[in-house]
Structure formats: C-alpha cells, structure tokens
Design a protein around this motif. Structure first.
Motif, PDB file in Angstrom:
ATOM      1  N   LEU A 180       8.286  -5.493   0.872  1.00  0.00           N
ATOM      2  CA  LEU A 180       7.378  -5.779   1.991  1.00  0.00           C
ATOM      3  C   LEU A 180       7.854  -5.019   3.218  1.00  0.00           C
ATOM      4  N   GLY A 181       6.934  -4.742   4.123  1.00  0.00           N
ATOM      5  CA  GLY A 181       7.308  -4.023   5.337  1.00  0.00           C
ATOM      6  C   GLY A 181       7.812  -4.957   6.418  1.00  0.00           C
ATOM      7  N   ASP A 182       8.307  -4.387   7.511  1.00  0.00           N
ATOM      8  CA  ASP A 182       8.733  -5.203   8.650  1.00  0.00           C
ATOM      9  C   ASP A 182       7.526  -5.909   9.268  1.00  0.00           C
ATOM     10  N   GLY A 183       6.361  -5.249   9.206  1.00  0.00           N
ATOM     11  CA  GLY A 183       5.136  -5.897   9.689  1.00  0.00           C
ATOM     12  C   GLY A 183       4.800  -7.105   8.832  1.00  0.00           C
ATOM     13  N   ALA A 184       4.965  -6.964   7.523  1.00  0.00           N
ATOM     14  CA  ALA A 184       4.661  -8.063   6.606  1.00  0.00           C
ATOM     15  C   ALA A 184       5.599  -9.245   6.804  1.00  0.00           C
ATOM     16  N   MET A 185       6.763  -8.974   7.368  1.00  0.00           N
ATOM     17  CA  MET A 185       7.699 -10.069   7.660  1.00  0.00           C
ATOM     18  C   MET A 185       7.102 -11.045   8.665  1.00  0.00           C
ATOM     19  N   GLN A 186       6.082 -10.603   9.402  1.00  0.00           N
ATOM     20  CA  GLN A 186       5.487 -11.480  10.421  1.00  0.00           C
ATOM     21  C   GLN A 186       4.350 -12.326   9.846  1.00  0.00           C
ATOM     22  N   GLN A 187       4.077 -12.181   8.564  1.00  0.00           N
ATOM     23  CA  GLN A 187       2.986 -12.931   7.941  1.00  0.00           C
ATOM     24  C   GLN A 187       3.478 -14.287   7.428  1.00  0.00           C
ATOM     25  N   GLY A 188       2.644 -15.300   7.583  1.00  0.00           N
ATOM     26  CA  GLY A 188       3.001 -16.635   7.096  1.00  0.00           C
ATOM     27  C   GLY A 188       3.277 -16.653   5.607  1.00  0.00           C
ATOM     28  N   ASN A 213      12.406  -2.040   6.484  1.00  0.00           N
ATOM     29  CA  ASN A 213      12.229  -2.044   7.938  1.00  0.00           C
ATOM     30  C   ASN A 213      12.248  -0.613   8.472  1.00  0.00           C
ATOM     31  N   ASN A 214      11.033  -0.054   8.602  1.00  0.00           N
ATOM     32  CA  ASN A 214      10.937   1.303   9.157  1.00  0.00           C
ATOM     33  C   ASN A 214      10.620   1.250  10.650  1.00  0.00           C
ATOM     34  N   GLY A 215      10.782   0.070  11.221  1.00  0.00           N
ATOM     35  CA  GLY A 215      10.687  -0.071  12.675  1.00  0.00           C
ATOM     36  C   GLY A 215       9.283  -0.211  13.223  1.00  0.00           C
ATOM     37  N   MET A 216       8.283   0.051  12.372  1.00  0.00           N
ATOM     38  CA  MET A 216       6.907   0.048  12.859  1.00  0.00           C
ATOM     39  C   MET A 216       5.955  -0.617  11.862  1.00  0.00           C
ATOM     40  N   GLY A 217       5.007  -1.369  12.392  1.00  0.00           N
ATOM     41  CA  GLY A 217       3.858  -1.837  11.619  1.00  0.00           C
ATOM     42  C   GLY A 217       2.667  -1.088  12.197  1.00  0.00           C
ATOM     43  N   GLN A 218       2.243  -0.036  11.537  1.00  0.00           N
ATOM     44  CA  GLN A 218       1.325   0.951  12.121  1.00  0.00           C
ATOM     45  C   GLN A 218       1.927   1.444  13.445  1.00  0.00           C
ATOM     46  N   ALA A 219       1.289   1.159  14.599  1.00  0.00           N
ATOM     47  CA  ALA A 219       1.857   1.663  15.862  1.00  0.00           C
ATOM     48  C   ALA A 219       2.604   0.567  16.628  1.00  0.00           C
ATOM     49  N   ILE A 262      -3.195  -5.812   1.214  1.00  0.00           N
ATOM     50  CA  ILE A 262      -3.053  -7.012   2.041  1.00  0.00           C
ATOM     51  C   ILE A 262      -1.598  -7.173   2.484  1.00  0.00           C
ATOM     52  N   VAL A 263      -1.385  -6.986   3.768  1.00  0.00           N
ATOM     53  CA  VAL A 263      -0.028  -7.066   4.306  1.00  0.00           C
ATOM     54  C   VAL A 263       0.500  -8.488   4.122  1.00  0.00           C
ATOM     55  N   GLY A 264       1.620  -8.614   3.424  1.00  0.00           N
ATOM     56  CA  GLY A 264       2.206  -9.935   3.189  1.00  0.00           C
ATOM     57  C   GLY A 264       1.798 -10.552   1.867  1.00  0.00           C
ATOM     58  N   TYR A 285      12.944   4.709   7.356  1.00  0.00           N
ATOM     59  CA  TYR A 285      12.013   5.466   8.188  1.00  0.00           C
ATOM     60  C   TYR A 285      11.124   6.305   7.283  1.00  0.00           C
ATOM     61  N   HIS A 286       9.839   6.421   7.636  1.00  0.00           N
ATOM     62  CA  HIS A 286       9.015   7.342   6.829  1.00  0.00           C
ATOM     63  C   HIS A 286       8.511   8.489   7.697  1.00  0.00           C
ATOM     64  N   TYR A 287       8.480   9.670   7.079  1.00  0.00           N
ATOM     65  CA  TYR A 287       8.225  10.899   7.839  1.00  0.00           C
ATOM     66  C   TYR A 287       6.763  11.106   8.210  1.00  0.00           C
ATOM     67  N   PHE A 294       0.842  -1.207   0.000  1.00  0.00           N
ATOM     68  CA  PHE A 294       0.000   0.000   0.000  1.00  0.00           C
ATOM     69  C   PHE A 294       0.874   1.252   0.000  1.00  0.00           C
ATOM     70  N   ARG A 295       2.132   1.134   0.446  1.00  0.00           N
ATOM     71  CA  ARG A 295       3.060   2.279   0.476  1.00  0.00           C
ATOM     72  C   ARG A 295       3.865   2.228  -0.827  1.00  0.00           C
ATOM     73  N   ASN A 296       3.187   2.533  -1.919  1.00  0.00           N
ATOM     74  CA  ASN A 296       3.698   2.119  -3.227  1.00  0.00           C
ATOM     75  C   ASN A 296       4.145   3.243  -4.161  1.00  0.00           C
TER      76      ASN A 296
HETATM   77  C1  LIG Z   1      -3.447  -9.177   6.059  1.00  0.00           C
HETATM   78  C2  LIG Z   1      -3.557  -7.833   6.740  1.00  0.00           C
HETATM   79  N1  LIG Z   1      -3.546  -7.742   8.073  1.00  0.00           N
HETATM   80  C3  LIG Z   1      -3.638  -6.533   8.687  1.00  0.00           C
HETATM   81  C4  LIG Z   1      -3.764  -5.392   7.934  1.00  0.00           C
HETATM   82  C5  LIG Z   1      -3.852  -4.024   8.621  1.00  0.00           C
HETATM   83  N2  LIG Z   1      -2.595  -3.300   8.415  1.00  0.00           N
HETATM   84  C6  LIG Z   1      -2.483  -2.320   7.486  1.00  0.00           C
HETATM   85  S1  LIG Z   1      -0.946  -1.664   7.443  1.00  0.00           S
HETATM   86  C7  LIG Z   1      -0.411  -2.667   8.677  1.00  0.00           C
HETATM   87  C8  LIG Z   1       0.998  -2.593   9.178  1.00  0.00           C
HETATM   88  C9  LIG Z   1       1.984  -2.856   8.101  1.00  0.00           C
HETATM   89  O1  LIG Z   1       3.274  -2.638   8.572  1.00  0.00           O
HETATM   90  P1  LIG Z   1       4.521  -2.842   7.633  1.00  0.00           P
HETATM   91  O2  LIG Z   1       4.403  -4.122   6.880  1.00  0.00           O
HETATM   92  O3  LIG Z   1       5.725  -2.679   8.489  1.00  0.00           O
HETATM   93  O4  LIG Z   1       4.411  -1.667   6.571  1.00  0.00           O
HETATM   94  P2  LIG Z   1       4.627  -0.093   6.770  1.00  0.00           P
HETATM   95  O5  LIG Z   1       3.277   0.492   7.012  1.00  0.00           O
HETATM   96  O6  LIG Z   1       5.539   0.121   7.914  1.00  0.00           O
HETATM   97  O7  LIG Z   1       5.186   0.377   5.472  1.00  0.00           O
HETATM   98  C10 LIG Z   1      -1.440  -3.502   9.122  1.00  0.00           C
HETATM   99  C11 LIG Z   1      -1.290  -4.494  10.193  1.00  0.00           C
HETATM  100  C12 LIG Z   1      -3.793  -5.528   6.528  1.00  0.00           C
HETATM  101  N3  LIG Z   1      -3.894  -4.462   5.726  1.00  0.00           N
HETATM  102  N4  LIG Z   1      -3.654  -6.761   5.955  1.00  0.00           N
END
Ligand SMILES: Cc1ncc(C[n+]2csc(CCOP(=O)(O)OP(=O)(O)O)c2C)c(N)n1
Ligand SMILES: [Mg+2]
Length: 355
Positions: free
Chosen positions: A178-186, A208-214, A150-152, A272-274, A100-102
């Motif tokens: 992929l984000g650091d949050g997406a790294m936690q997806q199966g 890896n911007n250190g955060m998946g949302q908050a 869709i994260v991941g 990091y994103h501002y 989504f951060r594309n």
């Molecule tokens: C499968 C799925 N789970 C949860 C969400 C809700 N969600 C949107 S962004 C996000 C965090 C993503 O973090 P990261 O992958 O680190 O990307 P960043 O926003 O840091 O670029 C979550 C959990 C989603 N969009 N898709």
C-alpha cells in the motif's frame, strides 16, 4: 514498534518538523528484525529482477509517450527494491495484493512479462484477457490475487487468504502493498486491527514515496507511517526502501513471524518513483528537487550493482550480459503483445459483474 533507520546527513528534508520521532534505531541493532543476509547468488537474482522491472517500466513509458497505447498506467521505476526485496522473502505459494502501481509487484512475483505487457495492450493473451489493463493485473497462478485502483483496498483483501490460511492450518503468508496515501484510509486500520487481534499471517508493506499524487505525506499525517503500528500493538519497522538487501532481511523476519503464528507486521519502506504519479501527470513541479536528487543518487539498481561489483561478486561484463538478456526479454514481451489478438468483444460481459 522497534525501529527507525537512521538516515544519512544529506537527507535534511527527511524528518519534517511536523513529525515526532520518539524511537530512532537502525534496524540492524535489533537482530530480531534482521534475518541473515541473502547470499550473493540470491542478490544477483534480485538485481536481475529489479533490472527487469526498470527496463519494463522505462519501455512502457516510451510506449505510452509515443501514443501507441492510450489510457493510463502508474509506473514504479525507482521503487524496485521494495517489490523485489519483499517478494524474494516469500514462497511461490504465498499471496500478494497490489495497488494501481503494480507492475513491479507482478514481475517480482513471477507474472510473465509477455502476459503483463499483453494486458496493457488489451490482448486476449494478457493476464486478465485484456479486460483489466495496467491497473488490474492479477494472476492467481503465481499468487498475485488482486491489484486495483481503490486506494486502501489491499490491506483488507490481504486479510482474506491470511484468515483462510489460519482456519485451514495452512502456512501461506499474505502481503498487502500500500502507498503512504493509502495509510490514511480507514480500511488500512480496520485491516491492521483485525489482523492484529486474530494474529493473521499478513504483512503490510507501506511504500512511502512521500507523496499521494501531489499531496506530501507530512501534510496529512502527524506521524510517520510505521508509528501507526503502535495503535495495533504490532511491530512497525521503517527501513531504507532503496536497499533491497535491507528490505529482504526485514521482510524475511516478518515472514518468519507470520508463518510462526505470531501475527502481522507493518513495514514502512522509504522510497521514490521517478515518473509521474500516473502517465499523464502534467507536471512534476510540486516535487522537491533535493528529494529527487537524493533518491537518484541512491538508485536501488545502482546501489546493489555497485555493492556487488565492489566486493567482487559481480563483474562489469557479467552485468552487461545480464542487462542485455533483460532487454531482450522486455523487447520480446512488447513484440508478443503487439502480435497477440485483441480482446474479443463477444464474451466481454461474461466475466463482469452486471446488476
Ligand atoms: C478510495 C480512493 N480515493 C481516492 C483515489 C484517487 N487517488 C488515486 S492515486 C491516489 C494517491 C495514492 O497515493 P499513495 O497511496 O501514496 O500511492 P502512490 O501513488 O504514491 O504509489 C489517490 C488519492 C482513489 N483511487 N481511491
Ligand atoms: Mg505515495
């Protein structure tokens, strides 16, 4: 797993006690991972692309803030060096899959700023004829095959054309951002496992911007993202995502590896994103001020610009001209979007799945 870049002393927060660092080397001490440095001409081109992304994102923020556009968008300002460093190591015929951060990935791969902006305005002239909006930018003509919410999702998707490339004897490489949050997806592990066992020409680039949302990454992952490569027997490289030259050199080595039939690589770029996680994020109070200050001091555009100026490869006036030219490109894109026809409702369902 080969490397972890040694980080500077003022990054006191850099290694949370939660994480164990068994391997810590600067990537440049492993020449296998350091493709030759790009030329100054190439670096100036990368600087221009980073500035285009920065300007595009800054103006997009203003447009959403002013209320001219509603809905959401996820800005990548601050992360430009990852998109540009990786994509600059690719050919036009290679593929990328984004999140989504594309916007940065899209602009780096050659999506027209006009069509990207028009997509956000919901115009027929947009990349997806105004149906997708900010989150779903795709443009097969430049190899951006998908991005989305869709994260991941990007890792398994990237394996598709990589497998196709392998089966047909093609040489196209496929990249999943992929984000650091997406790294936690199966899905990320299934994709890495498949790519490893089939030696697919794919590169997983974890921003890896250190955060998946908050959610701070260190609170959900016992190891740093690049160490997950160990589980798949593939190289994992952690690098400074603020330094486009470093990103590009490592990405180029991973691309050569993929194209040479040696299989996938996991790159973790610390960045990091501002702006907020999304345009409407109500507060950034959860952010660590020291982290914020560190990354603003290591802004990727400024780092490269000052480096080029310091070694005489770029003059201040040449930079001013470049920045002006880019400002015009972005203003032209906004005007183009404003004046384009809205997405026509008549055949709205024609390109949608209906069950
Ligand atoms: C499968 C799925 N789970 C949860 C969400 C809700 N969600 C949107 S962004 C996000 C965090 C993503 O973090 P990261 O992958 O680190 O990307 P960043 O926003 O840091 O670029 C979550 C959990 C989603 N969009 N898709
Ligand atoms: Mg993140």
């Amino acid at each position: 797993v080969l490397n972890q870049k040694e980080t500077s002393g003022d990054l006191a927060f850099d290694v949370p006690t939660l994480w164990t660092d068994s391997i810590a080397n600067d990537f440049s001490t492993n020449p296998a991972w350091a493709a030759p440095a790009p030329s100054d001409a190439d670096l100036i081109s990368m600087l221009g692309k980073m500035q285009l992304i920065r300007q595009f994102e800054d103006r997009t923020f203003e447009i959403f803030q002013s209320g001219e556009l509603a809905g959401t968008t996820h800005l990548c300002a601050g992360q430009e060096a990852v998109a540009v460093g990786v994509v600059s190591s690719l050919r036009d015929t290679d593929y990328i899959f984004s999140t989504f951060r594309n916007h940065g990935h899209a602009l780096a791969k050659g999506v027209s700023p006009r069509r990207l902006m028009a997509e956000m305005y919901g115009r027929e002239s947009g990349t997806n004829r105004g149906r997708g909006g900010s989150m779903h930018i795709m443009d097969a003509s430049v190899g951006l095959l998908a991005s989305g919410s869709i994260v991941g999702a990007s890792p398994p998707l990237a394996c598709g054309p990589a497998l196709g490339s392998k089966l047909t004897g093609g040489d196209a490489v496929s990249v999943a951002f992929l984000g650091d949050g997406a790294m936690q997806q199966g899905t990320s592990y299934e994709a890495m496992n498949l790519a490893a066992i089939w030696k697919l020409p794919v590169i997983f680039v974890c921003e890896n911007n250190g955060m998946g949302q908050a959610t701070p990454i260190a609170s959900v992952s016992p190891v740093q993202p690049y160490l997950r490569a160990l589980a798949h027997g593939i190289p994992g490289v952690q690098l400074d995502g603020q330094d486009v030259e470093e990103v590009n050199r490592v990405a180029a080595a991973a691309v050569a590896r993929a194209r040479g039939g040696e299989g996938p690589t996991l790159i973790e770029a610390r960045t990091y994103h501002y702006y907020g996680a999304w345009i409407g994020e109500p507060t950034k109070a959860h952010r660590d001020r020291a982290v914020d200050a560190y990354y603003r001091r290591h802004d990727p555009v400024v780092v490269l610009r000052e480096r080029l100026i310091a070694r005489g490869a770029l003059s201040s006036s040449a930079w001013d001209d470049l920045a002006d030219e880019i400002e015009e490109i972005v203003e032209d894109a906004i005007e183009f979007a404003r004046q384009s026809a809205p997405s026509a409702p008549a055949d709205m369902a024609a390109e949608a799945y209906v069950s």
